[in-house]
Design an enzyme around this catalytic site. Structure first.
Site, mmCIF file in Angstrom:
data_model
loop_
_atom_site.group_PDB
_atom_site.id
_atom_site.type_symbol
_atom_site.label_atom_id
_atom_site.label_comp_id
_atom_site.label_asym_id
_atom_site.label_seq_id
_atom_site.Cartn_x
_atom_site.Cartn_y
_atom_site.Cartn_z
ATOM 1 N N CYS A 34 34.511 -10.175 -36.951
ATOM 2 C CA CYS A 34 33.989 -11.009 -38.168
ATOM 3 C C CYS A 34 33.536 -10.279 -39.283
ATOM 4 C CB CYS A 34 32.258 -11.575 -37.742
ATOM 5 S SG CYS A 34 31.918 -12.731 -38.441
ATOM 6 N N HIS A 69 32.951 -14.320 -33.055
ATOM 7 C CA HIS A 69 31.695 -13.656 -31.263
ATOM 8 C C HIS A 69 32.059 -13.485 -30.354
ATOM 9 C CE1 HIS A 69 29.483 -11.527 -35.449
ATOM 10 N NE2 HIS A 69 29.470 -12.535 -35.629
ATOM 11 N N GLU A 128 31.952 -11.544 -28.328
ATOM 12 C CA GLU A 128 30.499 -10.942 -27.859
ATOM 13 C C GLU A 128 28.873 -11.656 -27.533
ATOM 14 O OE1 GLU A 128 29.655 -9.947 -31.910
ATOM 15 O OE2 GLU A 128 31.537 -10.748 -30.856
#
Length: 306
Positions: free
Chosen positions: A142, A235, A237
């Site tokens: 990001c 993102h 994750e």
């Protein structure tokens, strides 16, 4: 993947309860293999949450991983207990003479500032310069991806009219690419940002290729052709509730933000968000570790160079 972390780290208990294989130092020493050395420069404000998310994704293939957590010296986190930082984190100065198979540079909520105005920018540029000769493959996430593209290639970021927030469908540009191997034709990834990089700027750099993008969210995965530098604009994750927590935080600050798209059931913010990206995220992180790191990093870690 058996991931080697201290038993006192909060992630050890969290991941163990999820039946993810974690091990302490004494157990790791009984395995006669060289673990992959992965450093995480954690720039996220809620560092423990970010640790849990990233370590979860580094734990899904049958290789041993040794993780080192890094914090900035030029800026001290205000949202993580100092005792946690002192116990589990190190500074760049303490590891700059080491080599690492992989480095993850996280995002940070500073994207609306000019890069040079960020307190730790000089320290971050020193780390990114060091990574070119001391790390085999660096993954930027990001804002970390925007910072990496700016530092390495002078690619600018541009402010969006409105924050992109939600879970968006993506496609793969090359079905034979290693980083996107195994992904469905359409897969989902969260995005949460106020700025973007432009496709035409990336296409000017012959060393870079765009591996995945989205009609709504734009570019997702950019990588150098040798896979030494990887950039995730979203993102993958994130946990189920991360976008919800960010949305509530922004509302409390009085920011004019929309409800995250394609996330809440019927856009009801009291509903349990749909977790539609877990499988694709596991594949993406697994591909980075396997193809970009494990398959190509030197057996003798000291042979890593530019």
């Amino acid at each position: 993947m058996p991931i080697k972390i201290p038993t006192e780290l909060p992630a050890f208990k969290v991941l163990s309860n999820e039946n993810i294989f974690v091990m302490n130092d004494s157990r790791a020493k009984t395995q006669d293999i060289r673990p992959l050395k992965i450093a995480i420069l954690n720039l996220m404000p809620k560092k423990i949450l970010a640790e849990n998310q990233l370590l979860r994704h580094l734990s899904n293939t049958p290789l041993q991983v040794e993780v080192k957590l890094i914090q900035t010296k030029s800026y001290v986190s205000q949202n993580t207990p100092i005792e946690h930082l002192e116990k589990f984190y190190t500074y760049f100065d303490d590891i700059k003479d080491e080599k690492f198979d992989g480095l993850i540079i996280t995002g940070a909520p500073v994207e609306q500032m000019a890069f040079e105005d960020i307190t730790y920018w000089n320290e971050l540029t020193e780390i990114m310069k060091w990574s070119k000769s001391n790390v085999f493959s660096t993954l930027h996430i990001c804002w970390g991806a925007q910072a990496g593209l700016y530092y390495h290639y002078d690619i600018q970021k541009y402010k969006l009219e409105k924050k992109i927030s939600g879970v968006f469908s993506h496609w793969v540009n090359d079905e034979n690419a290693d980083l996107t191997r195994g992904l469905d034709d359409i897969f989902y990834v969260p995005h949460s940002r106020h700025t973007e990089v432009k496709k035409e700027d990336i296409n000017k750099i012959s060393e870079l290729e765009i591996l995945s993008e989205s009609k709504e969210a734009g570019i997702f995965i950019v990588a150098t052709k040798d896979r030494r530098k990887i950039f995730f604009m979203g993102h993958p994750e994130y946990d189920r509730n991360t976008l919800k927590e960010e949305y509530m935080r922004d509302r409390e600050k009085g920011d004019n933000v929309d409800i995250p798209q394609n996330y809440f059931v019927d856009n009801d913010i009291n509903s349990t968000p749909k977790f539609t990206w877990r499988g694709s995220s596991n594949i993406i992180f697994g591909n980075w570790l396997n193809y970009c790191v494990y398959q190509n990093t030197p057996y003798d870690i000291n042979d890593i160079s530019k």
